[in-house]
Motif scaffolding. Structure first.
Motif, short mmCIF file in Angstrom:
data_model
loop_
_atom_site.label_atom_id
_atom_site.label_comp_id
_atom_site.label_asym_id
_atom_site.label_seq_id
_atom_site.Cartn_x
_atom_site.Cartn_y
_atom_site.Cartn_z
N SER A 1 0.70 -1.28 -0.08
CA SER A 1 -0.11 -0.06 0.16
C SER A 1 0.78 1.33 0.02
O SER A 1 0.86 2.24 -0.78
CB SER A 1 -0.82 0.02 1.25
N ALA A 2 1.95 1.55 0.80
CA ALA A 2 2.82 2.40 0.90
C ALA A 2 3.55 2.63 -0.50
O ALA A 2 3.58 3.74 -1.00
CB ALA A 2 3.87 2.34 2.00
N ALA A 3 4.14 1.43 -0.96
CA ALA A 3 4.81 1.62 -2.20
C ALA A 3 3.86 2.10 -3.28
O ALA A 3 4.23 2.85 -4.26
CB ALA A 3 5.38 0.18 -2.68
N ALA A 4 2.48 1.85 -3.16
CA ALA A 4 1.58 2.20 -4.33
C ALA A 4 1.46 3.77 -4.17
O ALA A 4 1.30 4.46 -5.30
CB ALA A 4 0.11 1.32 -4.35
N ALA A 5 1.12 4.07 -2.83
CA ALA A 5 1.03 5.52 -2.80
C ALA A 5 2.18 6.41 -3.30
O ALA A 5 2.18 7.08 -3.88
CB ALA A 5 0.84 5.88 -1.17
N TYR A 6 3.58 5.66 -2.85
CA TYR A 6 4.61 6.64 -3.55
C TYR A 6 4.77 6.55 -4.82
O TYR A 6 5.03 7.52 -5.36
CB TYR A 6 5.83 5.59 -2.82
N GLN A 7 4.40 5.29 -5.49
CA GLN A 7 4.42 5.16 -7.03
C GLN A 7 3.59 6.37 -7.56
O GLN A 7 3.80 6.91 -8.61
CB GLN A 7 4.27 3.99 -7.54
N GLU A 8 2.43 6.17 -7.16
CA GLU A 8 1.05 7.41 -7.52
C GLU A 8 1.90 8.79 -7.51
O GLU A 8 1.81 9.75 -8.58
CB GLU A 8 -0.05 7.34 -6.96
N VAL A 9 2.76 9.11 -6.30
CA VAL A 9 3.04 10.46 -6.06
C VAL A 9 4.37 10.71 -7.19
O VAL A 9 4.50 11.75 -7.59
CB VAL A 9 3.26 10.72 -4.70
N ALA A 10 5.16 9.76 -7.29
CA ALA A 10 6.42 9.72 -8.01
C ALA A 10 6.45 9.88 -9.52
O ALA A 10 6.88 10.67 -10.15
CB ALA A 10 7.23 8.59 -7.71
N GLU A 11 5.03 9.33 -9.98
CA GLU A 11 4.70 9.66 -11.41
C GLU A 11 4.11 10.65 -11.84
O GLU A 11 3.72 10.84 -13.05
CB GLU A 11 4.11 8.04 -11.74
N ARG A 12 3.75 11.47 -10.93
CA ARG A 12 2.89 12.72 -11.37
C ARG A 12 3.89 13.71 -12.25
O ARG A 12 3.15 14.47 -12.94
CB ARG A 12 2.40 13.58 -10.13
#
Length: 166
Positions: free
Chosen positions: A65-76
């Motif tokens: 879950s943390a990795a998914a949130a990180y990935q979504e922010v990082a890919e913006r």
């Protein structure tokens, strides 16, 4: 109007709140205290009851879950992306990065729903406030920061592990 939503605020924001419709946001999120909080009940006479349930767990771990949130922010592809990537380089895949990723994705949504004339207040503790300030600067813009509010206690609270809070 005058609706109370119950659940994960990220889901609620995305499903029910339109862009630029909120005048004031006050956040009192979990503090990453590494504790579980229970809802305690009282008997009719005011005495403590044995009945309770876990209200929420304030412990964050680097997981899917943390990795998914990180990935979504990082890919913006925005300033917040650069900031969260830099934080991962500094902190690694830690509990703190899990907490910051959870907060960042929600702060992005809160920025979306906040009116241009709106205000946001974030209540946080000193273990993450410096990181959250950077995240908020990247999302809301450095020029919009107004002030930091700090509680002033009238008496110190003794704590042998740090200077007392006054």
């Amino acid at each position: 109007m005058n609706t109370l939503y119950y659940g994960d605020n990220l889901d609620i924001l995305r499903r029910y709140v339109d862009d630029e419709t909120v005048d004031l946001i006050y956040l009192d999120p979990p503090f990453n205290s590494k504790a579980n909080y229970n809802m305690l009940f009282e008997e009719h006479d005011g005495t403590k009851s044995a009945a309770q349930f876990q209200a929420f767990e304030d412990t964050w771990h680097w997981d899917q879950s943390a990795a998914a949130a990180y990935q979504e922010v990082a890919e913006r592809g925005e300033k917040i992306s650069q900031a969260i990537i830099a934080m991962r380089q500094m902190l690694g895949d830690t509990d703190m990065l899990a907490y910051l990723s959870m907060m960042a994705i929600r702060l992005i949504e809160l920025r979306r729903v906040l009116k241009p004339t709106g205000s946001i207040y974030l209540h946080c503790d000193p273990t993450a406030s410096h990181y959250l300030k950077i995240i908020m600067d990247m999302i809301f813009g450095i020029k919009y920061y107004r002030n930091e509010l700090i509680w002033k206690r009238s008496t110190s609270h003794s704590d042998s592990k740090k200077y007392p809070n006054i």
